[in-house]
Motif scaffolding. Structure first.
Motif, mmCIF file in Angstrom:
data_model
loop_
_atom_site.group_PDB
_atom_site.id
_atom_site.type_symbol
_atom_site.label_atom_id
_atom_site.label_comp_id
_atom_site.label_asym_id
_atom_site.label_seq_id
_atom_site.Cartn_x
_atom_site.Cartn_y
_atom_site.Cartn_z
ATOM 1 N N VAL A 169 44.729 39.054 46.083
ATOM 2 C CA VAL A 169 44.354 40.001 45.027
ATOM 3 C C VAL A 169 42.979 40.607 45.295
ATOM 4 C CG1 VAL A 169 43.720 40.176 42.582
ATOM 5 C CG2 VAL A 169 45.808 38.968 43.254
ATOM 6 N N ARG A 221 43.122 43.167 47.941
ATOM 7 C CA ARG A 221 43.836 44.391 47.532
ATOM 8 C C ARG A 221 43.039 45.225 46.526
ATOM 9 N NH1 ARG A 221 47.686 44.884 43.442
ATOM 10 N NH2 ARG A 221 47.882 42.611 43.350
ATOM 11 N N LEU A 222 42.409 44.559 45.564
ATOM 12 C CA LEU A 222 41.724 45.281 44.486
ATOM 13 C C LEU A 222 40.237 45.509 44.747
ATOM 14 C CD1 LEU A 222 43.314 43.592 41.322
ATOM 15 C CD2 LEU A 222 44.026 45.680 42.493
ATOM 16 N N GLU A 243 40.337 42.741 36.853
ATOM 17 C CA GLU A 243 41.802 42.787 36.932
ATOM 18 C C GLU A 243 42.381 41.657 37.786
ATOM 19 O OE1 GLU A 243 43.258 46.686 37.995
ATOM 20 O OE2 GLU A 243 41.387 47.622 37.291
ATOM 21 N N TRP A 244 41.518 40.857 38.396
ATOM 22 C CA TRP A 244 41.999 39.823 39.315
ATOM 23 C C TRP A 244 42.982 38.864 38.644
ATOM 24 C CZ3 TRP A 244 37.025 37.947 42.375
ATOM 25 C CH2 TRP A 244 36.627 38.981 43.225
ATOM 26 N N ASP A 247 44.803 39.081 35.972
ATOM 27 C CA ASP A 247 46.076 39.670 35.531
ATOM 28 C C ASP A 247 47.053 39.890 36.682
ATOM 29 O OD1 ASP A 247 45.163 39.768 32.929
ATOM 30 O OD2 ASP A 247 44.343 41.790 33.124
ATOM 31 N N ASN A 248 46.554 39.854 37.910
ATOM 32 C CA ASN A 248 47.412 40.121 39.068
ATOM 33 C C ASN A 248 47.738 38.867 39.889
ATOM 34 O OD1 ASN A 248 47.739 43.305 39.668
ATOM 35 N ND2 ASN A 248 45.773 42.937 38.662
ATOM 36 N N GLY A 293 49.834 36.372 39.131
ATOM 37 C CA GLY A 293 51.244 35.999 39.121
ATOM 38 C C GLY A 293 51.515 34.666 38.443
#
Length: 340
Positions: A218, A221-222, A229-230, A232-233, A235
């Motif tokens: 994450v 990617r972000l 936002e980490w 929330d992504n 999983g």
């Protein structure tokens, strides 16, 4: 003459216990430092091993590297290598402390030679620990050469836990005759509860490594600019890990309850279980901070270290509850001035 030998033996035993306990502390500090390396993204601060950027003393600024250093090291790291002095020295200091830890474990092994005749398992387990540390060093080189492959990082951490367990066994074995351990009424129930607690705690740690691996994906990617936002992504693994912590807390509360209900005398077990309960509580709080305050880097290594500390304390409690069964050597059990 006999009294003099006995005094010398007691002094040697005391020194060994202190050395072994200090070695355990050093290993836990290494785990903490390893967590700092991971949380700061410094794992590839040194792209080669055992040297760092081809030198035994790493550079402090980019001007100390060859002009084509990105060509030399970039292919291995997918061309993304960018010199960062902080990350380089964080990883390098981690390696130096790892070498120091190896020396401490070797010193423990040397000191355990005096136990070959009077309590051989102390020497045997110390030797196994030293051999495992050698394997751990080799595995660390593979972690670097495989560019921090997640499964290797997880295996590296699990092996560190095994090394801690071996050292704790030695410490507990040499302390048994020198501490007051409670008499316990119903050990069967307590052992079953503790076994479940240790098993599920280990599963929780393994799930935590999956969360950590998901975090690496994450963050790559972000990027840091989308840090909020980490979480929330992450999983499913994150939500399982978070919910599982409630069960872990309930199990530890139950452990304290069942121990108090079944002890006949006062001793160290009551103190250790209360420390364990507090430790798990602080660990859960650190997890909440990570989840709701955008994963502050300073909290990540604390969260990991508390988890390994809790596992180690659970292991020691199990050893002490079953001291008569686990420590069968007559020099440990029969010489003990207390009932265990």
């Amino acid at each position: 003459m006999t009294n003099s030998r006995l005094i010398n033996s007691n002094d040697n035993n005391r020194l060994f216990r202190r050395l072994a306990l200090l070695t355990v502390v050093v290993v836990y500090l290494l785990i903490l430092i390893g967590g700092i390396v991971r949380s700061t993204g410094s794992g590839m601060g040194c792209p080669d091993w055992p040297k760092c950027f081809g030198s035994w003393v790493p550079p402090t600024e980019v001007s100390q590297l060859p002009p084509n250093y990105q060509e030399i090291y970039g292919a291995k790291l997918k061309g993304e290598i960018e010199f960062n002095a902080f990350k380089t020295w964080t990883e390098y200091l981690n390696r130096l402390f790892g070498a120091f830890t190896g020396l401490m474990i070797f010193a423990t092994l040397v000191a355990s030679v005096s136990y070959i005749k009077k309590d051989r398992p102390v020497f045997t387990v110390s030797l196994l620990t030293f051999l495992l540390v050698g394997f751990q060093g080799w595995l660390g080189s593979k972690v670097v050469s495989n560019e921090l492959a997640p499964w290797l990082v997880t295996l590296h951490m699990l092996l560190a836990i095994v090394i801690v367990f071996f050292l704790l066994y030695v410490v507990a074995r040499t302390y048994v005759g020198n501490i007051q351990i409670e008499k316990i009424g119903n050990k069967t129930l307590l052992n079953r509860w503790l076994f479940i607690t240790i098993g599920l705690s280990l599963i929780q740690v393994l799930i935590g490594t999956q969360v950590r691996e998901a975090m690496d994906v994450v963050t790559e990617r972000l990027g840091n600019e989308r840090r909020t936002e980490w979480i929330d992504n992450l999983g499913l693994s994150f939500y399982v890990h978070r919910s599982f912590s409630i069960l872990i807390m309930i199990l530890h509360i139950g452990l304290v309850y069942w121990l108090k209900k079944n002890i006949v005398t006062k001793g160290v077990l009551s103190q250790l279980t209360m420390v364990l309960l507090i430790m798990v509580g602080v660990e859960i709080i650190s997890g909440v901070i990570l989840a709701y305050l955008s994963v502050p880097a300073i909290v990540q290594p604390i969260h990991l270290t508390l988890a390994t500390l809790a596992l180690g304390l659970q292991f020691v409690i199990g050893l002490l509850i079953n001291a008569k069964v686990v420590f069968t050597q007559n020099s440990v059990v029969k010489s003990s001035p207390i009932n265990v």
